[in-house]
Design an enzyme around this catalytic site. Structure first.
Site, PDB file in Angstrom:
ATOM      1  N   LYS A 179       1.184  -1.459  -0.008  1.00  0.00           N
ATOM      2  CA  LYS A 179       0.083   0.301   0.060  1.00  0.00           C
ATOM      3  C   LYS A 179       1.079   0.779  -0.401  1.00  0.00           C
ATOM      4  O   LYS A 179       1.725   1.646   0.564  1.00  0.00           O
ATOM      5  CB  LYS A 179      -0.883   0.388   0.970  1.00  0.00           C
ATOM      6  CG  LYS A 179      -1.958   0.810   1.082  1.00  0.00           C
ATOM      7  CD  LYS A 179      -2.886   1.728   2.412  1.00  0.00           C
ATOM      8  CE  LYS A 179      -1.952   2.986   3.027  1.00  0.00           C
ATOM      9  NZ  LYS A 179      -1.630   3.698   2.462  1.00  0.00           N
ATOM     10  N   GLY A 232       6.364   3.490   9.886  1.00  0.00           N
ATOM     11  CA  GLY A 232       5.393   4.885   9.643  1.00  0.00           C
ATOM     12  C   GLY A 232       5.220   5.551  11.236  1.00  0.00           C
ATOM     13  O   GLY A 232       6.759   5.272  11.532  1.00  0.00           O
ATOM     14  N   SER A 233       4.739   6.517  11.912  1.00  0.00           N
ATOM     15  CA  SER A 233       4.090   6.447  13.415  1.00  0.00           C
ATOM     16  C   SER A 233       4.792   5.657  13.891  1.00  0.00           C
ATOM     17  O   SER A 233       3.708   4.922  13.911  1.00  0.00           O
ATOM     18  CB  SER A 233       3.102   7.871  13.458  1.00  0.00           C
ATOM     19  OG  SER A 233       2.298   6.777  13.038  1.00  0.00           O
ATOM     20  N   GLY A 237       2.193   2.132  13.835  1.00  0.00           N
ATOM     21  CA  GLY A 237       3.085   1.369  13.947  1.00  0.00           C
ATOM     22  C   GLY A 237       2.174   0.168  15.395  1.00  0.00           C
ATOM     23  O   GLY A 237       2.042  -0.669  14.914  1.00  0.00           O
ATOM     24  N   GLU A 254       9.773  -0.408  11.754  1.00  0.00           N
ATOM     25  CA  GLU A 254      10.352   0.913  11.157  1.00  0.00           C
ATOM     26  C   GLU A 254       9.905   2.111  12.128  1.00  0.00           C
ATOM     27  O   GLU A 254       8.809   2.567  11.353  1.00  0.00           O
ATOM     28  CB  GLU A 254      11.125   0.973  10.244  1.00  0.00           C
ATOM     29  CG  GLU A 254      12.627   2.225  10.739  1.00  0.00           C
ATOM     30  CD  GLU A 254      11.973   3.464  10.298  1.00  0.00           C
ATOM     31  OE1 GLU A 254      11.573   4.113  11.184  1.00  0.00           O
ATOM     32  OE2 GLU A 254      12.334   3.991   8.892  1.00  0.00           O
ATOM     33  N   CYS A 288      12.778  10.049   8.693  1.00  0.00           N
ATOM     34  CA  CYS A 288      12.835   8.619   9.931  1.00  0.00           C
ATOM     35  C   CYS A 288      14.423   8.908  10.444  1.00  0.00           C
ATOM     36  O   CYS A 288      14.383   9.551  12.192  1.00  0.00           O
ATOM     37  CB  CYS A 288      12.140   7.510   9.857  1.00  0.00           C
ATOM     38  SG  CYS A 288      13.277   6.722   8.900  1.00  0.00           S
ATOM     39  N   GLU A 385       9.312  13.129  18.085  1.00  0.00           N
ATOM     40  CA  GLU A 385       9.818  12.968  16.600  1.00  0.00           C
ATOM     41  C   GLU A 385       8.757  14.588  16.237  1.00  0.00           C
ATOM     42  O   GLU A 385       6.590  14.465  16.430  1.00  0.00           O
ATOM     43  CB  GLU A 385       8.510  11.835  15.953  1.00  0.00           C
ATOM     44  CG  GLU A 385       9.473  11.753  14.687  1.00  0.00           C
ATOM     45  CD  GLU A 385       9.376  10.840  13.909  1.00  0.00           C
ATOM     46  OE1 GLU A 385       8.275  10.182  13.881  1.00  0.00           O
ATOM     47  OE2 GLU A 385      10.318  10.076  13.305  1.00  0.00           O
TER      48      GLU A 385
HETATM   49  P1  NAI Z   1       0.910   6.922   9.318  1.00  0.00           P
HETATM   50  O1  NAI Z   1       2.152   6.412  10.572  1.00  0.00           O
HETATM   51  O2  NAI Z   1      -0.264   7.364   9.827  1.00  0.00           O
HETATM   52  O3  NAI Z   1       1.246   7.111   7.704  1.00  0.00           O
HETATM   53  C1  NAI Z   1       2.719   6.018   7.426  1.00  0.00           C
HETATM   54  C2  NAI Z   1       1.448   4.816   6.638  1.00  0.00           C
HETATM   55  O4  NAI Z   1       0.776   4.110   7.451  1.00  0.00           O
HETATM   56  C3  NAI Z   1       1.044   5.655   5.855  1.00  0.00           C
HETATM   57  O5  NAI Z   1       0.589   5.111   4.146  1.00  0.00           O
HETATM   58  C4  NAI Z   1      -0.993   5.520   6.196  1.00  0.00           C
HETATM   59  O6  NAI Z   1      -1.441   5.255   4.631  1.00  0.00           O
HETATM   60  C5  NAI Z   1      -1.083   4.068   6.469  1.00  0.00           C
HETATM   61  N1  NAI Z   1      -1.354   3.725   8.152  1.00  0.00           N
HETATM   62  C6  NAI Z   1      -2.171   4.629   8.849  1.00  0.00           C
HETATM   63  N2  NAI Z   1      -3.104   4.084   9.870  1.00  0.00           N
HETATM   64  C7  NAI Z   1      -3.241   3.074   9.087  1.00  0.00           C
HETATM   65  C8  NAI Z   1      -3.620   1.704   9.804  1.00  0.00           C
HETATM   66  N3  NAI Z   1      -4.789   1.251  10.789  1.00  0.00           N
HETATM   67  N4  NAI Z   1      -2.992   0.478   8.970  1.00  0.00           N
HETATM   68  C9  NAI Z   1      -2.524   0.020   8.583  1.00  0.00           C
HETATM   69  N5  NAI Z   1      -2.007   0.880   7.683  1.00  0.00           N
HETATM   70  C10 NAI Z   1      -2.183   2.508   8.092  1.00  0.00           C
HETATM   71  O7  NAI Z   1       1.425   8.833   9.272  1.00  0.00           O
HETATM   72  P2  NAI Z   1       1.177  10.059   9.774  1.00  0.00           P
HETATM   73  O8  NAI Z   1      -0.014  10.443  10.206  1.00  0.00           O
HETATM   74  O9  NAI Z   1       1.611  10.128   7.665  1.00  0.00           O
HETATM   75  O10 NAI Z   1       2.403  11.085  10.111  1.00  0.00           O
HETATM   76  C11 NAI Z   1       2.481  11.249  11.444  1.00  0.00           C
HETATM   77  C12 NAI Z   1       3.393  11.343  11.921  1.00  0.00           C
HETATM   78  O11 NAI Z   1       4.100  10.094  11.790  1.00  0.00           O
HETATM   79  C13 NAI Z   1       5.173  12.114  11.085  1.00  0.00           C
HETATM   80  O12 NAI Z   1       4.874  13.527  11.753  1.00  0.00           O
HETATM   81  C14 NAI Z   1       6.392  11.135  11.716  1.00  0.00           C
HETATM   82  O13 NAI Z   1       6.504  11.716  12.945  1.00  0.00           O
HETATM   83  C15 NAI Z   1       5.625  10.011  11.559  1.00  0.00           C
HETATM   84  N6  NAI Z   1       6.449   9.360  10.538  1.00  0.00           N
HETATM   85  C16 NAI Z   1       7.590   8.602  10.341  1.00  0.00           C
HETATM   86  C17 NAI Z   1       7.725   7.982   9.345  1.00  0.00           C
HETATM   87  C18 NAI Z   1       9.162   7.403   9.026  1.00  0.00           C
HETATM   88  O14 NAI Z   1       9.770   7.791   8.260  1.00  0.00           O
HETATM   89  N7  NAI Z   1       9.414   6.685  10.338  1.00  0.00           N
HETATM   90  C19 NAI Z   1       7.214   8.050   8.045  1.00  0.00           C
HETATM   91  C20 NAI Z   1       6.062   8.715   7.879  1.00  0.00           C
HETATM   92  C21 NAI Z   1       5.499   9.785   9.158  1.00  0.00           C
END
Ligand code: NAI
Ligand code: MG
Length: 491
Positions: A179, A232-233, A237, A254, A288, A385
């Site tokens: 995804k 992701g966040s 996670g 991660e 990250c 973060e």
């Molecule tokens: P997120 O963690 O919600 O999004 C990352 C991915 O997870 C996206 O593809 C999203 O569609 C998917 N996702 C969201 N909810 C899900 C669920 N319940 N089940 C499966 N997949 C799901 O991050 P978001 O809200 O876009 O960003 C918020 C904060 O997260 C950022 O400010 C940052 O601090 C952190 N982040 C960290 C990243 C890293 O590289 N470790 C990358 C992106 C965000």
């Protein structure tokens, strides 16, 4: 430039570009202008079901597994070749969709291609063991693929992050449903296009875009997946880990960081300042592994701040397509979040030596390069973060205190240190709690070097040879080759 960008992108399922079942679409925005640039088909549960079924059938057919691994590797070299051929097109898509510079977008494409050559080259080097049990037995291990790998990719480096997990999965003969991130999906479609052109079997790699709460959640809780890879966040996670626990699905997590660089008194200060600026201002801090904290000797504080502020003042703010240094953050929501964290830091007593929130007078989502001083380690700005171009400075009086400050968050993704002394470097590297330690250059390392978190930054390793171990489970085969039998359990 945007005329060159395709206006509508479909999902790639079972070797075909397809509409979503319910016909929904997602608007894709250029964060540098806040204007729409394209639409993508919106995948939901129904599309996930079709994609997982395709991936399952492909896995069960053993088409990848039965291939001689060197040939699977060559197939991956073909994917890399097509990615490289499309690098300029990818650069434009990533620049307009994600706000990166064209050079940054091209780097994404070439790095993605390298993941396929790197892991393609390892496809025939993942070996089992033969275990001696005496003359009556032959015993060996097989590194077996899990099956269908469900992969959820974030928006900051969508192509590289997708490439590293798809490449590991293919090298080990798993199939994939990926995804892509709803905020910047476009570059990931090029992996699908490259797989298509390279002749990857239908169903081996499926790429679809949808929102996290429906498409993502349906994928990670699907009854027919075997493996999860997530970047992701922390909060998302944790949600995914609940779904994984329900069905006992192994996962690679991660989850970001709050990584600190420790400046020692003997360091080359200019080198440390340049490295720190690259560590926190690259891609507007949406990394990250960003260096979001710098820990300096109290007596050097003013000198270091002066140099950092001078460095920040040389950075231009604006669209990546114009080659600016501080490019936009991904969305209005992220800009509001970062701005809010900056305002709250000032409320809590921190002082912005430069910057402090949104950049005025620009149409897109821009944040000024920001450096906070007068920070206490327990403040939110020093613990959580930010995911923006925001650096937090902490001070120390003795080296043990510096290490305690660096280790004093819930995260443990990366850490760094600046010193000219090898003994100090080793002493500190040994004590910093992190998956990866950078000495004198933030981001030192690459595709070849294992990367991943400790503590709440997650578990499992991406990159390097170690990553492949997350995609296989050991199967032991014990064979009685002489007459007899009826051994003892555990004997
Ligand atoms: P997120 O963690 O919600 O999004 C990352 C991915 O997870 C996206 O593809 C999203 O569609 C998917 N996702 C969201 N909810 C899900 C669920 N319940 N089940 C499966 N997949 C799901 O991050 P978001 O809200 O876009 O960003 C918020 C904060 O997260 C950022 O400010 C940052 O601090 C952190 N982040 C960290 C990243 C890293 O590289 N470790 C990358 C992106 C965000
Ligand atoms: Mg976008």
């Amino acid at each position: 430039m945007s005329e060159e960008l395709k206006k509508y992108w479909k999902n790639y399922i079972n070797g075909q570009w397809v509409e979503s079942v319910n016909g929904g679409r997602i608007d894709i925005e250029n964060p540098a202008t806040a204007l729409p640039i394209a639409e993508v088909a919106r995948a939901e549960k129904e599309d996930v079901d079709i994609a997982v079924k395709a991936a399952r059938e492909c896995f069960n057919s053993r088409v990848l597994y039965n291939m001689r691994p060197t040939n699977r590797g060559m197939l991956m070299f073909e994917i890399a070749r097509h990615m490289t051929e499309m690098a300029d097109e990818i650069a434009i898509a990533e620049c307009l969709d994600n706000g990166k510079t064209l050079a940054g977008g091209k780097n994404e494409a070439l790095a993605a291609a390298r993941y396929f050559t790197y892991y393609g080259g390892l496809a025939d080097k993942l070996e089992g063991r033969m275990i001696p049990l005496g003359a009556d037995y032959i015993d060996y291990t097989i590194p077996s693929p899990f099956g269908v790998s469900a992969q959820i990719v974030p928006w900051n480096f969508p192509l590289q992050i997708a490439a590293r997990s798809v490449a590991c999965a293919l090298a080990t003969a798993n199939t994939v449903v990926l995804k892509s991130p709803e905020l910047s999906p476009l570059s990931t479609y090029f992996i699908a296009e490259a797989c298509n052109r390279a002749g990857v079997p239908a169903g081996a790699v499926n790429i679809l875009c949808g929102f996290g709460h429906d498409c993502g959640a349906s994928l990670v809780s699907h009854p027919d997946i075997d493996h999860i890879v997530f970047t992701g966040s922390l909060k998302t996670g944790q949600n995914i880990l609940h779904a994984a626990a329900e069905r006992v699905i192994p996962s690679v997590m991660e989850l970001g960081g709050k990584s600190a660089g420790v400046l020692f008194e003997d360091a080359d200060i200019d080198q440390a300042v340049n490295s720190t600026a690259a560590g926190i201002f690259t891609h507007a801090g949406q990394v990250c592994s960003a260096q979001s904290r710098l820990i300096v000797p109290r007596k050097m504080h003013d000198q270091v701040i002066e140099k950092l502020v001078a460095k920040a003042s040389t950075l231009s703010i604006g669209p990546g397509i114009d080659g600016k240094d501080i490019t936009p953050v991904i969305s209005g929501g992220q800009a509001d979040k970062i701005d809010g964290m900056c305002k709250a830091a000032v409320q809590a007593g921190a002082e912005a030596a430069t910057g402090g929130g949104k950049a005025e007078g620009l149409d897109g989502h821009f944040i000024e390069p920001t450096i906070f001083t007068k920070v206490k380690s327990d403040m939110t700005i020093a613990q959580e973060e930010v995911f923006g171009p925001v650096l937090t400075i902490l001070t120390y009086d003795d080296q043990e205190e510096a290490i305690a400050l660096a280790n004093g968050t819930d995260y443990g993704l990366c850490a760094g240190l600046y010193t000219r002394d090898l003994a100090t470097a080793h002493w500190a590297a040994d004590r910093l709690i992190a998956g990866q330690v950078f000495v004198n250059e933030w981001f030192a390392g690459g595709i070849e070097t294992p990367f991943g978190g400790t503590k709440r930054s997650g578990f499992g390793r991406e990159k390097g040879q170690e990553a492949l171990l997350n995609y296989v489970q050991t199967k032991n085969v014990g064979i009685r080759i002489t007459d007899g039998g009826g051994g003892r359990p555990g004997g």
